[in-house]
Design an enzyme around this catalytic site. Structure first.
Site, PDB file in Angstrom:
ATOM      1  N   LYS A   1      -1.358   0.006   8.503  1.00 36.41           N
ATOM      2  CA  LYS A   1      -0.711  -0.891   7.591  1.00 36.41           C
ATOM      3  C   LYS A   1      -0.502  -2.032   8.827  1.00 36.41           C
ATOM      4  O   LYS A   1      -0.618  -3.311   8.440  1.00 36.41           O
ATOM      5  CB  LYS A   1       0.841  -0.547   7.127  1.00 36.41           C
ATOM      6  CG  LYS A   1       0.523   0.228   6.143  1.00 36.41           C
ATOM      7  CD  LYS A   1       1.596   1.050   5.520  1.00 36.41           C
ATOM      8  CE  LYS A   1       1.423   1.939   4.388  1.00 36.41           C
ATOM      9  NZ  LYS A   1       2.567   2.971   3.966  1.00 36.41           N
TER      10      LYS A   1
ATOM     11  N   GLN B   1       8.675   4.283   5.842  1.00 37.62           N
ATOM     12  CA  GLN B   1       7.536   5.195   5.676  1.00 37.62           C
ATOM     13  C   GLN B   1       8.095   6.581   5.194  1.00 37.62           C
ATOM     14  O   GLN B   1       8.835   7.027   5.926  1.00 37.62           O
ATOM     15  CB  GLN B   1       6.572   5.561   6.771  1.00 37.62           C
ATOM     16  CG  GLN B   1       5.546   6.349   6.555  1.00 37.62           C
ATOM     17  CD  GLN B   1       4.517   5.761   5.684  1.00 37.62           C
ATOM     18  OE1 GLN B   1       4.278   4.489   5.583  1.00 37.62           O
ATOM     19  NE2 GLN B   1       4.032   6.436   4.881  1.00 37.62           N
TER      20      GLN B   1
ATOM     21  N   ASP C   1       7.673  -2.328  -0.705  1.00 39.06           N
ATOM     22  CA  ASP C   1       6.955  -0.948  -1.321  1.00 39.06           C
ATOM     23  C   ASP C   1       7.435  -1.394  -2.761  1.00 39.06           C
ATOM     24  O   ASP C   1       6.717  -0.197  -3.572  1.00 39.06           O
ATOM     25  CB  ASP C   1       7.691   0.132  -0.849  1.00 39.06           C
ATOM     26  CG  ASP C   1       6.525   0.800   0.417  1.00 39.06           C
ATOM     27  OD1 ASP C   1       5.274   0.349   0.254  1.00 39.06           O
ATOM     28  OD2 ASP C   1       7.055   1.308   1.160  1.00 39.06           O
TER      29      ASP C   1
END
Ligand code: NDP
Length: 326
Positions: free
Chosen positions: A53, A97, A120
């Site tokens: 990412k 994460q 997200d």
């Protein structure tokens, strides 16, 4: 006739080309979108995901920060870190994460992220917006699957779509997106009766199960579109042999590397489906592309909001340039 294979890599490149232009335009206005990733502990898979990412941010010229608190972090400490990032003006997107260590209250942490920075798309506010069809920041994997369908000109309106899997991060948002695209959607899960029979009705099948090669060729209606979200790493020789009996190249790959990747869809489905995504190289690349896209979108929307007249101004109580926050 074998299925048309939809390359996620080609679609990702298209999206990156569009984002590059958008990022250049923002840069002209003095804005550099930035993503902060919180990676707790030493989980090897999470480290790989976060690394890719951050690499994508660097490739596109976005700002990026990686915060790596130890696995012993408490919920309160993580909440404080999120609050710091919420307050920073140079951070447009915050990604936590997953999975977090067992002692951390994951839900509380995800709900602490400012919805405007929730790239997200996991925050209840963004999920609520998605339910009501006013989508803001949408979860990356389902959003990427929709990009594949749209950019490959797969008709959705009026079709029967079957989503196998009902997780908060893939199955549920995917079903909502397809419904908003006017498909008739059925959501399946581990308690569904006659799963093959339900899948067989579908014009569009989305497999988000986490079970290697589960969707068999005779479950799929000839000509259907199959989007395979699953990524499973096969390390067992017998299992690899069973799944890839008729795929010598994959078996050779297994022999060479000691593992092979397979989706939730059996590779033999390519003989029946009209259109299908491969694994790897299908939905996977789109997940990171949509994270980049959400970061740019978050930057754009937050600045637009900052520049919009205040509510007092809208109510007619204040006028003039003084009412505009910069
Ligand atoms: P989850 O484990 O959270 O959810 C799996 C879903 O599949 C559940 O709803 C479960 O049903 C259902 N399921 C499990 N077994 C069966 C069965 N035998 N029959 C029918 N349904 C079943 O997984 P995720 O949604 O997080 O991920 C799904 C897949 O997508 C995984 O392979 C994952 O690796 C992959 N993935 C890929 C990404 C990418 O970037 N390409 C990103 C995210 C995920 P129930 O609710 O009843 O338990």
């Amino acid at each position: 006739m074998p299925a048309r294979i939809l390359s996620g890599i080609a679609i990702r490149d298209q999206i990156y080309a569009e984002l590059t232009q958008e990022i250049a335009d923002l840069s002209g206005a003095g804005i550099r979108p930035g993503l902060a990733a919180i990676l707790v502990g030493e989980n090897a898979a999470s480290q790989i995901y976060v690394r890719s990412k951050i690499a994508a941010c660097e490739q596109l010229g976005l700002g990026s920060w990686q915060l790596t608190p130890p696995a012993t972090i408490t919920t309160e400490e993580l909440l404080a870190l999120v609050a710091e990032l919420n307050a920073r003006d140079d951070v447009d997107g915050i990604l936590v994460q997953l999975p977090l260590p067992a002692q951390v209250d994951t839900k509380r942490v995800l709900e602490a992220v400012d919805p405007a920075k929730d790239v997200d798309g996991f925050h209840p506010v963004n999920l609520g917006r998605l339910v009501s069809g006013r989508a803001g920041l949408v979860a990356c994997t389902p959003a990427g699957s929709m990009e594949i369908l749209r950019r490959s000109s797969i008709p959705m309106e009026g079709t029967e779509a079957v989503v196998v899997g009902r997780s908060d991060i893939v199955g549920k948002p995917m079903a909502l997106l397809l419904m908003h695209a006017n498909a008739t959607v059925t959501i399946c899960h581990s308690k569904t009766r006659d799963l093959p029979g339900v899948v067989r009705r579908a014009d569009i099948v989305i497999a988000a199960i986490g079970r290697a090669a589960m969707i068999e060729p005779d479950w799929v209606r000839p000509g259907a579109t199959v989007i395979d979200v699953g990524i499973n790493r096969i390390t067992d020789a017998e299992e690899a042999g069973r799944i890839f009996t008729n795929f010598p190249a994959k078996l050779a790959q297994f022999k060479e590397k000691g593992f092979v990747l397979v989706g939730d869809v059996h590779p033999g489905v390519a003989e029946v489906a009209g259109t299908m995504t491969p694994v790897p190289g299908g939905v996977g690349p789109l997940t990171i592309a949509m994270l980049m896209s959400n970061t740019v979108k978050a930057a754009r929307q937050r600045r637009a909001q900052e520049q919009a007249p205040s509510s007092a101004h809208r109510n007619g109580k204040t006028t003039g340039a003084a009412a505009v926050k910069r």
